[in-house]
Design an enzyme around this catalytic site. Structure first.
Site, PDB file in Angstrom:
ATOM      1  N   ALA A   9     -38.406 -33.712  -1.634  1.00 31.53           N
ATOM      2  CA  ALA A   9     -38.737 -33.164  -0.324  1.00 31.53           C
ATOM      3  C   ALA A   9     -37.894 -31.925  -0.070  1.00 31.53           C
ATOM      4  O   ALA A   9     -36.960 -31.655  -0.830  1.00 31.53           O
ATOM      5  CB  ALA A   9     -38.465 -34.200   0.764  1.00 31.53           C
TER       6      ALA A   9
ATOM      7  N   HIS B  22     -32.174 -37.579   4.820  1.00 29.57           N
ATOM      8  CA  HIS B  22     -31.533 -36.501   4.041  1.00 29.57           C
ATOM      9  C   HIS B  22     -32.054 -35.132   4.501  1.00 29.57           C
ATOM     10  O   HIS B  22     -31.257 -34.238   4.814  1.00 29.57           O
ATOM     11  CB  HIS B  22     -31.824 -36.720   2.554  1.00 29.57           C
ATOM     12  CG  HIS B  22     -31.240 -35.691   1.655  1.00 29.57           C
ATOM     13  ND1 HIS B  22     -30.045 -35.873   0.993  1.00 29.57           N
ATOM     14  CD2 HIS B  22     -31.655 -34.449   1.302  1.00 29.57           C
ATOM     15  CE1 HIS B  22     -29.775 -34.793   0.276  1.00 29.57           C
ATOM     16  NE2 HIS B  22     -30.748 -33.915   0.449  1.00 29.57           N
ATOM     17  N   GLU B  23     -33.367 -34.987   4.546  1.00 24.50           N
ATOM     18  CA  GLU B  23     -33.923 -33.671   4.905  1.00 24.50           C
ATOM     19  C   GLU B  23     -33.595 -33.338   6.358  1.00 24.50           C
ATOM     20  O   GLU B  23     -33.269 -32.199   6.682  1.00 24.50           O
ATOM     21  CB  GLU B  23     -35.438 -33.632   4.683  1.00 24.50           C
ATOM     22  CG  GLU B  23     -35.885 -34.012   3.273  1.00 24.50           C
ATOM     23  CD  GLU B  23     -35.165 -33.288   2.157  1.00 24.50           C
ATOM     24  OE1 GLU B  23     -34.771 -32.115   2.346  1.00 24.50           O
ATOM     25  OE2 GLU B  23     -34.977 -33.898   1.080  1.00 24.50           O
TER      26      GLU B  23
HETATM   27  N1  0A1 Z   1     -33.110 -29.099  -1.055  1.00 25.32           N
HETATM   28  C1  0A1 Z   1     -33.984 -30.158  -1.478  1.00 25.32           C
HETATM   29  C2  0A1 Z   1     -34.193 -30.183  -2.947  1.00 25.32           C
HETATM   30  C3  0A1 Z   1     -35.248 -29.313  -3.502  1.00 25.32           C
HETATM   31  C4  0A1 Z   1     -34.911 -28.328  -4.386  1.00 25.32           C
HETATM   32  C5  0A1 Z   1     -35.871 -27.556  -4.986  1.00 25.32           C
HETATM   33  C6  0A1 Z   1     -37.189 -27.827  -4.660  1.00 25.32           C
HETATM   34  O1  0A1 Z   1     -38.220 -27.109  -5.196  1.00 25.32           O
HETATM   35  C7  0A1 Z   1     -38.539 -27.020  -6.416  1.00 25.32           C
HETATM   36  C8  0A1 Z   1     -37.538 -28.786  -3.779  1.00 25.32           C
HETATM   37  C9  0A1 Z   1     -36.557 -29.531  -3.192  1.00 25.32           C
HETATM   38  C10 0A1 Z   1     -33.306 -31.476  -1.153  1.00 25.32           C
HETATM   39  O2  0A1 Z   1     -32.112 -31.614  -1.380  1.00 25.32           O
HETATM   40  O3  0A1 Z   1     -33.972 -32.385  -0.718  1.00 25.32           O
HETATM   41 ZN    ZN Z   2     -30.802 -32.020  -0.159  1.00 24.68          ZN
END
Ligand code: 0A1
Ligand code: ZN
EC number: 3.4.11.2
Length: 863
Positions: free
Chosen positions: A264, A299-300
């Site tokens: 996510a 988390h999100e």
């Molecule tokens: N920041 C999101 C993780 C995430 C990273 C890259 C993505 O695209 C390819 C998608 C999500 C988290 O920590 O949930």
């Molecule tokens: Zn994250």
């Protein structure tokens, strides 16, 4: 082999961007194959006079470019495959660009793409540069306003922030405008357009503001979003209570999409979720799904403060937002589901994924200093070890000083893009402690080994503990320094009484001794309680000491750990050809006693019943033989199933829940124990057990019970396997998330013909390699969780994985790269296997047109 050498990005080369982008106005004219994006950036020079303006941009067709409304002549700018450069830019100006992109051909699922006929985006880490020309780096924060125009076939037009206008246009088209008051980096930008159903609710924040909540899902699926919505409200409340963090916009939206590379994404005000982590009802989702939905929704949401309001200066600081946010979601899960059970699950995952990473060629510090593709650093080390570091910080400082440090961080750095140093400085200041040594946890890769030796002096009533630490070399880091390791220790008497309560010993040198007086009798050491630090511990405990802990430790983590260690040693001894039959019997007896302890929760007993996994056992070897480990582990399973058959059957019956389904932790715990009993009994497949297992599967009324019954059927092979798989497929062929489970269960099939069957399944009409969930359900499950079949002595399992990696790399490099890891462990296996694994890595690296993502991981894996 590729001829160009991709350039590494180094932390030491960080330079601030020489311009500020104060506002960003985007207009999207959406079309599946020809989307137009125009961007109006108000730019102000903040760096040196002669600095050129360099914007990232990839796979964009530039249609027009102007400064302050004046179109630029060909010589006034340059464009190559990765950037747009304006060598002589004014000090303050408005830059307008228009580009064309093709979302429908985007199977990499980064930037703007189509999923299920809808438009959606994924910009972290570097996807925004495939949407428009922009300084696509986390330290350039800008205020965004967005206008979306699309055909009426896409009724919902969503972006970040607050809705400001909407209406119809000529030709059946319509528009919506959004404005986000909070400056944000481009990786937090999001857009969704399409036909969606919505589930609506509201939340009143601690200061009395009303926030509208909306969860958007595929038409007809709204009722399956109810659990996610409830989880969201609980997360919002929890963050106010535990961290004093309040939500800031008037609207919070979540959208579920089926095609998504990760779990996510925390885009400001518009989280986008992989539908597998959002949709749930009792018929189609397991308790594990519910548990993960609760954790990921939290988390999100938590990222709104740890990530969005305070973001990362550069991608080397990724753990600043990810480690802290995982720590926060683990805290919520512990409060919702019980601290001990949650801790055991978190540590199991940490060891399986992060310890394995730290022990192999892909080991890297929690804050790395160099990368080719940042996409490859969304790792267990950054996330899970990052969270462990914060947990240790709290243990060392104590809860009140830790909270003071958090408050200071939120207040001091709100609205900034910052660093791990700045974060740690807040805790040093709030606590008055020198945390300079603590920083080593971020910079040094590898799992420390800690040993504790005990010497009891009966005459003096004194216990002396000698603690030592060392960390093996990891790639690029031959010499390791001692780290400050908080070790929670308590003492028990031989009959299980508490002799001394938990105390934190801070081991911050290579070796130290601690003397405890007034210990009236020989103690049993309970060390590293609650897994107080991410280390490998060895002590001079004898099996009899471990049985004391297994039977009576007040620290439930260590009670579980003692059982695991006893089982592990028995399996390893047998795999090494020296079985300890008496020990196996003793272990089964002790396990039986633990399973009838009325004071213990069913969820905890289910964890006691699960033997250490084969991948975890393989980690204990210099040259592992997966077939021998599989056989030895199976032997112990059978011994337990025979020895405890009556008890397991009784528990299996008692744990059955008649009546309405509840997703709460207590009911989930009963189902977990019942399924664990079924799994255990399948190791002794006589007629009575078989009838019971068939009954379990046939009578299942929810997906947890169904999957709990399906795996033993599959494991049995033969007719039960065929029948169960066929009836399951027939029942669920139109539910993509359940079909993923059907593929995953076959990925774990322990029968000798599993590899052929898995290969054949890649030709099944329901196998969709462009969908990451489906791909991972089969391929990743097989490579990671079916070691006995993946490590086929012919090397065919490795060749299969390499084939899949190369196929997927042609259209989705990020997802392909995440399949490389199982081959990376080649050094830990016996040479006949290790050589075959290595050969496949070499084949991958030699492949023409390999992506940077796969090239980086496969070549590092080769060492
Ligand atoms: N920041 C999101 C993780 C995430 C990273 C890259 C993505 O695209 C390819 C998608 C999500 C988290 O920590 O949930
Ligand atoms: Zn994250």
């Amino acid at each position: 082999m590729r001829t160009d050498t991709p350039q590494a990005v180094n932390l030491a080369d960080y330079r601030p961007f020489p311009f500020a982008i104060e506002t960003t106005r985007l207009v999207f004219d959406l079309h599946p194959t020809r989307t137009r994006v125009s961007a109006e950036l108000s730019v102000r020079r903040t760096g040196g006079k002669n600095e050129p303006l360099v914007l990232n941009g990839e796979r964009l067709k530039l249609v027009s470019i102007a400064i302050d409304g004046r179109p630029l002549a060909a010589g006034e700018y340059g464009v190559d495959a990765e950037r747009l450069t304006i060598a002589e830019a004014p000090d303050a100006f408005v830059l307008t660009t228009e580009v064309e992109i093709d979302p429908s051909s985007n199977k990499a699922l980064m930037g703007l793409y189509m999923s299920g006929g809808r438009f959606c985006t994924q910009c972290e880490a570097e996807g925004f540069r495939t949407i428009t020309y922009f300084p696509d780096r986390p330290d350039v924060l800008s205020r965004y306003s967005v206008r979306i125009e699309a055909d009426g076939k896409f009724p919902h037009l969503l972006s970040n922030g607050n809705p400001v206008a909407s209406g119809s246009l000529d030709g059946g088209r319509h528009f919506a405008e959004w404005s986000d008051p909070f400056p944000k980096p481009s990786y937090l930008f999001a857009l969704v357009a399409g036909d969606l159903d919505v589930l609506a609710d509201k939340f009143i924040t601690m200061s009395g503001r009303e926030v509208a909540l909306r969860v958007f899902v595929d038409p007809g699926q709204a009722s399956r979003a109810a659990y996610a919505l409830d989880s969201l409200k609980r997360a919002m409340k929890w963050d106010e209570e535990a961290f004093g963090r309040e939500y800031d916009l008037d609207l919070f939206m979540i959208v579920a999409v089926r095609d998504f590379n990760f779990g996510a994404m925390e885009n400001k005000g518009l989280n986008i979720f992989n539908s597998s982590l959002l949709l749930a009802d009792p018929q189609t989702a397991t308790d594990l799904d519910y548990e993960r939905i609760e954790a990921v929704v939290a988390h999100e949401y938590f990222h709104n403060w740890t990530g969005n309001r305070i973001t990362c200066r550069d991608w080397f600081q990724l753990c600043l937002k990810e480690g802290f946010t995982v720590f926060r979601d683990q805290g919520l899960s512990a409060d919702m589901r019980g601290a001990a059970v949650q801790r055991i699950k978190d540590v199991r995952a940490l060891r399986a994924r992060q310890f394995a990473e730290d022990a192999g060629p892909l080991a890297h510090p929690v804050r790395p200093s160099s990368y080719l593709k940042i996409d490859n650093f969304y790792t267990a080390t950054i996330y899970e070890k990052g969270a462990e570091i914060i947990r240790m910080l709290k243990a060392i400082l104590g809860a009140p000083a830790f909270r003071k440090g958090c408050d200071l961080y939120f207040q001091r750095h709100d609205g900034e893009a910052t660093t791990v140093e700045a974060f740690i400085a807040c805790f040093a200041e709030a606590s008055g402690r020198d945390l300079s040594g603590f920083f080593g946890w971020y910079e040094q890769a590898g799992t420390p080994s800690v040993t504790i030796e005990t010497a009891y002096d009966a005459a003096a009533g004194a216990l002396t503990l000698t603690l030592t630490q060392s960390t093996s070399p990891t790639p690029g880091q031959p010499d390791k320094k001692p780290l400050p390791i908080p070790i929670a220790i308590g003492l028990l008497a031989a009959d299980g009484r508490v002799l001394r309560d938990t105390e934190i010993v801070l081991l911050d040198q290579a070796q130290m001794t601690v003397r405890w007086d007034s210990i009236p009798e020989p103690p049993v050491l309970s060390a590293l309680r609650g897994f107080s630090a991410p280390v490998n511990l060895s002590t001079d405990a004898r099996p009899s000491d471990r049985y004391v802990l297994f039977g009576s430790d007040t620290d439930l983590f260590n009670r579980w750990e003692a059982g695991q260690t006893l089982a592990r040693d028995l399996i390893l001894t047998r795999a090494a050809g020296a079985p300890d039959e008496v020990g196996e019997e003793r272990y089964a007896d002790a396990l039986g006693r633990a399973l009838v302890d009325d004071a213990a929760e069913p969820a905890f007993k289910a964890l006691l019943l699960a033997l250490p996994s084969e991948p975890d056992l393989a980690l204990m070897f210099e040259a592992a033989d997966p077939a021998a480990l599989h056989a030895a582990r199976d032997h112990l399973r059978t011994r337990i199933a025979v020895h405890l058959g009556d008890l397991l059957r009784r528990l299996h019956g008692e744990m059955q829940i008649n009546g309405e389904f509840s997703s709460d932790a207590a009911a989930a715990g009963r189902r977990a124990l019942r399924n664990a009993c079924a799994e255990a009994l399948s190791a002794d497949p006589h007629a009575e057990n078989l009838a019971r297992l068939l009954g379990h599967f046939g009578a299942a009324r929810n997906m947890t019970d169904m999957i709990g019954g399906l795996y033993p059927m599959v494991a049995m092979g033969g007719v039960p396997r065929e029948k169960a798989l066929e009836s399951f497929h027939h029942a669920w062929r139109t539910e993509p998330l359940v079909l993923d489970k059907w593929f995953a269960v076959q990925g774990r099939d322990p029968n000798p013909d599993a590899l052929e069957r898995v290969i054949a399944l890649t030709q099944h009409p329901d196998f969709e390699p462009t969908n990451p969930n489906r791909l991972r359900a089969l391929v990743s499950t097989f490579a990671n969780f079916n070691p006995a079949r993946f490590h086929d002595p012919s090397g065919a399992g490795y060749a299969f994985l390499a084939d899949e990696i190369l196929k997927v790399d042609a259209f989705n490099p990020m997802t392909a790269a995440r399949l490389v890891e199982p081959l990376g462990g080649w050094r830990r296996y016996k040479p006949e296997l290790g050589d075959l694994m290595r050969a496949q890595l070499e084949r991958i690296v030699a492949h023409p047109n390999l992506s940077k993502n796969v090239l980086e991981l496969a070549s590092k894996a080769l060492g």
